[in-house]
Design a protein around this motif. Structure first.
Motif, short mmCIF file in Angstrom:
data_model
loop_
_atom_site.label_atom_id
_atom_site.label_comp_id
_atom_site.label_asym_id
_atom_site.label_seq_id
_atom_site.Cartn_x
_atom_site.Cartn_y
_atom_site.Cartn_z
N GLY A 16 -62.72 39.53 10.03
CA GLY A 16 -63.81 40.43 9.68
C GLY A 16 -64.16 41.37 10.83
N LEU A 17 -64.22 40.82 12.04
CA LEU A 17 -64.51 41.65 13.20
C LEU A 17 -63.40 42.66 13.46
CD1 LEU A 17 -65.96 38.93 15.62
CD2 LEU A 17 -67.22 40.82 14.58
N ARG A 18 -62.15 42.21 13.31
CA ARG A 18 -61.03 43.14 13.50
C ARG A 18 -61.11 44.29 12.51
NH1 ARG A 18 -55.68 43.63 15.33
NH2 ARG A 18 -55.67 41.59 16.36
N MET A 19 -61.41 43.99 11.25
CA MET A 19 -61.49 45.02 10.23
C MET A 19 -62.59 46.03 10.56
SD MET A 19 -62.05 44.53 6.12
CE MET A 19 -60.67 43.38 6.10
N ILE A 20 -63.74 45.51 11.01
CA ILE A 20 -64.86 46.39 11.36
C ILE A 20 -64.51 47.28 12.53
CG2 ILE A 20 -67.18 46.41 12.36
CD1 ILE A 20 -67.73 43.84 10.72
N LEU A 21 -63.95 46.69 13.59
CA LEU A 21 -63.70 47.43 14.83
C LEU A 21 -62.54 48.41 14.69
CD1 LEU A 21 -64.22 44.55 17.41
CD2 LEU A 21 -65.79 46.40 16.87
N GLU A 22 -61.48 47.99 14.00
CA GLU A 22 -60.32 48.86 13.90
C GLU A 22 -60.51 49.98 12.88
OE1 GLU A 22 -56.67 46.59 13.61
OE2 GLU A 22 -56.62 46.58 15.81
N GLY A 23 -61.65 49.97 12.19
CA GLY A 23 -61.99 51.09 11.35
C GLY A 23 -62.53 52.26 12.15
N GLU A 24 -62.71 52.06 13.47
CA GLU A 24 -63.21 53.10 14.36
C GLU A 24 -62.06 53.71 15.15
OE1 GLU A 24 -66.48 53.90 14.20
OE2 GLU A 24 -66.61 52.34 12.65
N ALA A 25 -62.07 55.02 15.26
CA ALA A 25 -60.96 55.73 15.91
C ALA A 25 -60.85 55.44 17.40
CB ALA A 25 -61.10 57.24 15.68
N ASP A 26 -61.97 55.03 18.04
CA ASP A 26 -61.98 54.86 19.49
C ASP A 26 -61.91 53.40 19.94
OD1 ASP A 26 -64.50 54.38 18.40
OD2 ASP A 26 -65.54 54.96 20.24
N ILE A 27 -61.65 52.47 19.00
CA ILE A 27 -61.62 51.04 19.33
C ILE A 27 -60.30 50.43 18.85
CG2 ILE A 27 -62.72 48.78 19.01
CD1 ILE A 27 -65.36 50.23 18.57
N SER A 28 -59.69 49.60 19.71
CA SER A 28 -58.45 48.91 19.35
C SER A 28 -58.57 47.43 19.69
CB SER A 28 -57.28 49.52 20.12
OG SER A 28 -56.10 48.78 19.91
N VAL A 29 -58.33 46.56 18.71
CA VAL A 29 -58.31 45.12 18.94
C VAL A 29 -56.90 44.75 19.40
CG1 VAL A 29 -58.59 42.83 17.94
CG2 VAL A 29 -60.11 44.70 17.24
N VAL A 30 -56.77 44.32 20.65
CA VAL A 30 -55.44 44.06 21.21
C VAL A 30 -54.99 42.62 21.06
CG1 VAL A 30 -55.62 45.95 22.86
CG2 VAL A 30 -56.44 43.68 23.53
N ALA A 31 -55.92 41.68 20.79
CA ALA A 31 -55.54 40.28 20.64
C ALA A 31 -56.72 39.48 20.08
CB ALA A 31 -55.10 39.69 21.98
N GLU A 32 -56.37 38.29 19.52
CA GLU A 32 -57.38 37.37 19.01
C GLU A 32 -57.14 35.98 19.58
OE1 GLU A 32 -57.50 37.24 14.78
OE2 GLU A 32 -57.37 39.42 14.53
N ALA A 33 -58.22 35.27 19.90
CA ALA A 33 -58.12 33.91 20.43
C ALA A 33 -58.92 32.96 19.55
CB ALA A 33 -58.65 33.86 21.86
N ALA A 34 -58.39 31.73 19.38
CA ALA A 34 -59.05 30.74 18.55
C ALA A 34 -59.80 29.69 19.36
CB ALA A 34 -58.03 30.05 17.65
N ASP A 35 -59.66 29.72 20.70
CA ASP A 35 -60.39 28.78 21.55
C ASP A 35 -60.61 29.40 22.93
OD1 ASP A 35 -58.08 28.17 23.31
OD2 ASP A 35 -57.29 27.10 21.58
N GLY A 36 -61.38 28.70 23.74
CA GLY A 36 -61.74 29.25 25.05
C GLY A 36 -60.57 29.43 25.99
N ASP A 37 -59.66 28.46 26.01
CA ASP A 37 -58.49 28.57 26.90
C ASP A 37 -57.62 29.77 26.52
OD1 ASP A 37 -58.77 26.15 28.58
OD2 ASP A 37 -58.60 25.11 26.68
#
Length: 211
Positions: A16-37
């Motif tokens: 959901g966050l990726r969809m929201i952010l990548e809908g913006e021309a000036d923002i790019s999601v470069v990776a996703e993490a599922a835990d702190g490490d």
């Protein structure tokens, strides 16, 4: 382009966050993490501008992850469902640039990412801002740091109002100056005091007894 890493243990939240952010021309999601490490490893690998970080995750939690990436330049935006003072306190102390709740609108989250990336306009969710300021206001002020002597009288005025939780627009009205002038003063205050962002400037104002 603002590069972002999203760290949350819930796949639906991340997508959901990726969809929201990548809908913006000036923002790019470069990776996703599922835990702190994994979040720590991805920040080291990608050097993002902003890390969207959940507090409670498997492995090391968000606060421990922040401490591991403290030496790097990513600005951390804490995103959580828990509107609890202890989380705000500990994440701010660990170096977070902002604290938002997951029930905020997509528009507000996008705005927060942009503000955190700019640095001088870092923020807290409105529901927790007042309590954080009051928490530090209630604590005994710390002795004024020698660096405060580097500030001009106007910069001290601006720092005092930042410590009261006022926005740039509110400060501009209070001091009868342009909002762009306020932004310039905030940037100079951060540089002179060696502070990371606006939130820590507010904390410094309280610790110095300015408010």
């Amino acid at each position: 382009m603002i590069s972002v890493v999203i760290a949350d243990d819930q796949p639906l939240v991340r997508s959901g966050l990726r969809m929201i952010l990548e809908g913006e021309a000036d923002i790019s999601v470069v990776a996703e993490a599922a835990d702190g490490d994994e979040a720590v490893a991805l920040v080291l690998a990608h050097q993002p501008d902003v890390l969207l970080l959940d507090v409670q995750m498997p492995g090391i939690d968000g606060i421990a992850a922040m401490k591991k990436i403290a030496a790097h330049n990513a600005r951390v935006l804490i995103l959580t469902t828990f509107d609890l003072d202890e989380y705000v306190h500990h994440t701010m102390r660990a170096g977070a640039s902002g604290f938002l709740l997951k029930d905020m609108s997509g528009e507000d989250i996008v705005s927060a990412v942009r503000q955190v990336a700019r640095g001088a306009d870092s923020l807290l969710a409105p529901s927790v801002t007042r309590r954080l300021i009051q928490r530090f206001a209630a604590a005994p002020p710390q002795p004024s740091t020698a660096r405060l002597g580097q500030l001009t009288a106007r910069e001290v005025d601006v720092l005092r109002l930042v410590g009261r939780g006022m926005s740039n627009a509110e400060i501009a009205r209070e001091l009868f100056i342009a909002e762009s002038t306020v932004k310039t003063h905030v940037v100079r205050v951060l540089m002179k005091l060696g502070l990371r962002d606006r939130v820590h400037a507010a904390i410094a104002a309280h610790q110095a007894g300015l408010t």
